[in-house]
Design a protein around this motif. Sequence first.
Motif, short mmCIF file in Angstrom:
data_model
loop_
_atom_site.label_atom_id
_atom_site.label_comp_id
_atom_site.label_asym_id
_atom_site.label_seq_id
_atom_site.Cartn_x
_atom_site.Cartn_y
_atom_site.Cartn_z
N ARG A 219 -11.99 7.97 -9.10
CA ARG A 219 -12.57 8.08 -7.77
C ARG A 219 -13.96 8.70 -7.81
NH1 ARG A 219 -7.85 10.63 -4.09
NH2 ARG A 219 -8.15 12.43 -5.45
N SER A 220 -14.54 8.70 -9.00
CA SER A 220 -15.82 9.38 -9.18
C SER A 220 -16.92 8.73 -8.34
CB SER A 220 -16.22 9.36 -10.66
OG SER A 220 -16.27 8.01 -11.14
N SER A 221 -16.88 7.41 -8.20
CA SER A 221 -17.95 6.74 -7.45
C SER A 221 -17.91 7.10 -5.97
CB SER A 221 -17.84 5.22 -7.62
OG SER A 221 -16.61 4.74 -7.11
N PHE A 222 -16.76 7.58 -5.49
CA PHE A 222 -16.64 7.98 -4.09
C PHE A 222 -16.77 9.50 -3.91
CE2 PHE A 222 -14.02 4.06 -4.37
CZ PHE A 222 -14.84 3.25 -3.60
N GLU A 223 -16.95 10.20 -5.02
CA GLU A 223 -17.16 11.65 -4.99
C GLU A 223 -16.03 12.37 -4.26
OE1 GLU A 223 -21.00 12.31 -3.32
OE2 GLU A 223 -22.06 11.25 -4.91
N VAL A 224 -14.80 12.01 -4.62
CA VAL A 224 -13.61 12.63 -4.04
C VAL A 224 -13.01 13.59 -5.05
CG1 VAL A 224 -11.30 12.23 -3.09
CG2 VAL A 224 -13.15 10.59 -2.64
N PRO A 225 -12.82 14.86 -4.72
CA PRO A 225 -12.22 15.82 -5.66
C PRO A 225 -10.85 15.35 -6.14
CG PRO A 225 -13.17 16.96 -3.77
CD PRO A 225 -13.21 15.50 -3.45
N ASP A 226 -10.53 15.65 -7.38
CA ASP A 226 -9.28 15.19 -7.99
C ASP A 226 -8.06 15.69 -7.23
OD1 ASP A 226 -10.70 13.86 -9.92
OD2 ASP A 226 -10.53 15.47 -11.42
N ASP A 227 -8.15 16.88 -6.64
CA ASP A 227 -6.98 17.45 -5.98
C ASP A 227 -6.90 17.08 -4.49
OD1 ASP A 227 -9.19 18.94 -5.25
OD2 ASP A 227 -8.09 20.85 -5.18
N HIS A 228 -7.81 16.23 -4.02
CA HIS A 228 -7.80 15.84 -2.61
C HIS A 228 -7.00 14.56 -2.40
CE1 HIS A 228 -11.18 18.17 -0.40
NE2 HIS A 228 -10.62 18.93 -1.33
N ARG A 285 -16.90 10.70 5.29
CA ARG A 285 -18.13 9.97 5.00
C ARG A 285 -17.99 8.51 5.41
NH1 ARG A 285 -17.44 12.22 0.09
NH2 ARG A 285 -17.46 10.22 -1.00
N PHE A 286 -19.10 7.94 5.84
CA PHE A 286 -19.16 6.53 6.21
C PHE A 286 -19.76 5.75 5.05
CE2 PHE A 286 -19.06 8.81 10.19
CZ PHE A 286 -18.29 8.01 11.02
N LEU A 287 -19.10 4.68 4.66
CA LEU A 287 -19.54 3.87 3.53
C LEU A 287 -20.27 2.61 3.94
CD1 LEU A 287 -16.31 4.05 1.32
CD2 LEU A 287 -18.30 5.58 1.29
N GLY A 288 -20.24 2.26 5.23
CA GLY A 288 -20.82 1.00 5.66
C GLY A 288 -19.94 -0.16 5.26
N ARG A 289 -20.47 -1.37 5.43
CA ARG A 289 -19.71 -2.58 5.06
C ARG A 289 -19.74 -2.76 3.55
NH1 ARG A 289 -21.56 -7.68 8.15
NH2 ARG A 289 -20.34 -6.72 9.81
N LEU A 290 -18.56 -2.97 2.95
CA LEU A 290 -18.45 -3.13 1.51
C LEU A 290 -18.17 -4.58 1.14
CD1 LEU A 290 -16.19 -0.06 0.57
CD2 LEU A 290 -18.69 -0.18 0.65
N GLY A 291 -18.63 -4.97 -0.04
CA GLY A 291 -18.31 -6.28 -0.57
C GLY A 291 -16.87 -6.34 -1.04
N ARG A 292 -16.43 -7.52 -1.41
CA ARG A 292 -15.03 -7.73 -1.79
C ARG A 292 -14.63 -6.87 -2.98
NH1 ARG A 292 -11.38 -11.82 -0.63
NH2 ARG A 292 -9.75 -12.18 -2.16
N SER A 293 -15.46 -6.82 -4.02
CA SER A 293 -15.11 -6.03 -5.20
C SER A 293 -15.13 -4.54 -4.90
CB SER A 293 -16.06 -6.35 -6.36
OG SER A 293 -17.40 -6.02 -6.01
N GLU A 294 -16.09 -4.12 -4.07
CA GLU A 294 -16.16 -2.70 -3.69
C GLU A 294 -14.95 -2.31 -2.85
OE1 GLU A 294 -20.77 -1.59 -3.07
OE2 GLU A 294 -20.06 -3.27 -1.84
N MET A 295 -14.52 -3.23 -1.97
CA MET A 295 -13.36 -2.93 -1.14
C MET A 295 -12.10 -2.83 -2.00
SD MET A 295 -12.18 -2.19 1.78
CE MET A 295 -13.55 -2.60 2.86
N ARG A 296 -12.00 -3.69 -2.99
CA ARG A 296 -10.84 -3.61 -3.88
C ARG A 296 -10.82 -2.27 -4.62
NH1 ARG A 296 -6.95 -6.58 -6.38
NH2 ARG A 296 -6.51 -6.06 -8.55
N HIS A 297 -11.98 -1.81 -5.06
CA HIS A 297 -12.08 -0.52 -5.73
C HIS A 297 -11.65 0.60 -4.79
CE1 HIS A 297 -14.81 2.55 -8.01
NE2 HIS A 297 -13.53 2.78 -8.20
N LEU A 298 -12.10 0.53 -3.54
CA LEU A 298 -11.73 1.56 -2.57
C LEU A 298 -10.23 1.55 -2.31
CD1 LEU A 298 -12.54 3.73 -0.50
CD2 LEU A 298 -12.88 1.89 1.16
#
Length: 413
Positions: A219-228, A285-298
């Motif tokens: 989850r590093s690309s979304f900057e989410v702490p490991d314990d969250h 946080r707001f990510l805006g509109r994501l592409g298909r691959s980005e949405m799959r990652h999320l």
Amino acid sequence: MRIGMLTQWYDPEPGPASLPGALARGLVARGHEVRVVTGFPNYPTGEIADGYTQSRRMDEVLDGVHVRRVAVYASHDGSTVKRMANYGSFAGSAYASGLGALRGVDALWVNYSPVTIGLPMFAQLRRHGTPTVVHALDLWPDTLFASGFADGAGPGRFIHASLDRWTNRMYRKADKVAYISPGVGEVLARRGVPTSKLAYAPMWADEAAFQFSKPSDDRSSFEVPDDHTLLVYAGTLGSAQDLSSLVRAVAQVRDSPLTCLIAGSGTEEEGLRTLAKGEGATNLRFLGRLGRSEMRHLMAASDVHFVGLNSHPLAKITMPSKIQSILASGRAIVGTLEGDAADVVRAAGGWTVAPGDVAALANVLREVADAGRDDVIRRGAAFRRVYDKQFSYSLGVSRVEALLEDAVAGRCP
């Protein structure tokens, strides 16, 4: 069988617009010949998709499906006039340039939303008398008025009455009327659709896009702490989704180990960003509109999802397509929901509160955060089991296939 499909929305359009394409491929895989009449792809951007140049009509074969595309006024902004032009242009083009592709089909599946599709449907029935299944993916005219198109007075009353007559004619002409939630079936029965015509046929998800064994630890690309615990909302940022309640509730639990990410765009985006800043929602946080691959990652990184609907009579019988997608991904749901959607979420082990109840939603989010990721992951596995038993793609295709066969059989002497 040779099966025809009338649908304004089709591949490569994403999200709910991709469901007719999945149905077509599923029917081809079962040995049927499928012919589709649809528009040039322009959802959700309102711009013609890359690889397509709009013309009066164009034929192509996609995954064994014969697809005829017809011209459409491409627009998906907030303008009511442009929205009606988008709906009406497809209906007129399908009538004028599309129906030749449906000559000789044994049965017809009609995506009932928007109901302007009744124009080419009526023409097909008049010319060829094709056995027809109308699939009510939205309830009209209720959906249109719930979106703020008009009120129930003056011209709005006339529009409502006219659409009632139009939709009732579609029901009368159809051999079968499929509905996607129990509440919609009850409404259709009250409106005079014979129970012999009605059939429950809920929608499915793009299982290839939403199937994960467990939440990802990357989850590093979304900057989410490991314990969250990661709470995600992905979809339209509009007035119907009760997102202001989500923003306010998330702000109230900013001291908990929970991060909320909102992906998507819409008419309420700017207001929601302003609200989040004013509420001090530093954990959102707001990510805006994501592409298909980005949405799959999320989706892979997520732990739990939010689904909300504002308090409105129609919301009690609405089944947002994202519920099936989240179920298929094996994620739990927190929702501000009532009626059919709330029943599904609670039966799977999720959490629901009344729309607009910020305090109750904040309490649930704190409970989710305090329980930790392991508990949320366990609940998510139960959601996938519910999907497999009630909403799977294979089951959905079987239901529609059976309805088409019944429609044909009902015409036999």
